[in-house]
Design an enzyme around this catalytic site. Structure first.
Site, PDB file in Angstrom:
ATOM      1  N   GLY A  19       0.838  -1.192   0.000  1.00 33.39           N
ATOM      2  CA  GLY A  19       0.000   0.000   0.000  1.00 33.39           C
ATOM      3  C   GLY A  19       0.868   1.235   0.000  1.00 33.39           C
ATOM      4  CB  CYS A  20       0.299   4.560   1.451  1.00 31.37           C
ATOM      5  SG  CYS A  20       1.172   6.089   1.785  1.00 31.37           S
ATOM      6  CG  PHE A  21       5.998   4.944  -0.671  1.00 30.00           C
ATOM      7  CD1 PHE A  21       5.551   6.177  -0.272  1.00 30.00           C
ATOM      8  CD2 PHE A  21       6.497   4.829  -1.965  1.00 30.00           C
ATOM      9  CE1 PHE A  21       5.583   7.278  -1.103  1.00 30.00           C
ATOM     10  CE2 PHE A  21       6.546   5.932  -2.810  1.00 30.00           C
ATOM     11  CZ  PHE A  21       6.080   7.156  -2.378  1.00 30.00           C
ATOM     12  CB  CYS A  23       1.458   2.672   5.618  1.00 32.20           C
ATOM     13  SG  CYS A  23       0.048   3.785   5.460  1.00 32.20           S
TER      14      CYS A  23
END
Length: 186
Positions: A19-21, A23
């Site tokens: 997902g979002c890097f 995170c």
């Protein structure tokens, strides 16, 4: 008195797209044995993509993190356990409200050992029905990795009070602390 030679550390590389890097970088930054993390893009065809190009969904790249870690302190298996427990590996091209091909769950293996370990773990997770749905995490060879723009590096550390960080990242860190306390930096 003679100085004792400094012990060389043989670091290994692990690359995950969860997902979002922002995170994934925040999660893995908390682990002992992790020496450095770089958010970036991998898996696509366009050389040196920008964040905007990757967000368009036309590059084939996935937001990922490249980790350099000390295998004498933390194992690849431990890294994968954290990876699978801090994102949803059952949703293709999505993590929560983050939707797009750049958010696909993926493991980019650096060698055949990592490939075998990742495939075996995914098979085990699916065989034991660890999740309500099958794991859709891609397992692909690590090829070119392109560093993200500087403003993405240490995003959570630099913006802990930002709304996205509080709503999305902090709960992942709380789960990490509850489930993997023995792997955390003190």
């Amino acid at each position: 008195m003679e100085n004792s030679p400094k012990k060389e550390i043989a670091l290994k590389t692990a690359v995950f797209g969860g997902g979002c890097f922002w995170c994934t970088e925040a999660v893995f930054s908390a682990l002992k044995g992790v020496h450095d993390i770089m958010p970036g893009y991998t898996g696509g065809a366009l050389p040196h993509p920008t964040y905007e190009q990757v967000c368009n969904g036309n590059t084939g790249h996935i937001e990922a993190i490249r980790i350099h870690y000390d295998p004498a302190v933390i194992s690849y298996g431990d890294l994968m356990a954290v990876f699978f427990n801090t994102h949803d590996p059952t949703t293709p091209n999505r993590q929560g409200n983050d939707i797009g091909t750049q958010y696909q769950s993926a493991i980019f293996y650096a060698d055949e050992s990592q490939k075998a370990e990742a495939e075996a773990l995914i098979k085990e997770l699916n065989d034991t029905k660890a999740y309500d749905k099958p794991v859709v995490t891609l397992v692909r060879p690590l090829e070119a990795f392109y560093d993200a723009e500087d403003y993405h590096k240490d995003y959570f550390k630099n913006h802990p009070d930002q709304r996205y960080c509080q709503i999305i990242i902090q709960p992942k860190l709380d789960k990490l602390e509850r489930k993997f306390a023995e792997l955390l930096n003190k």
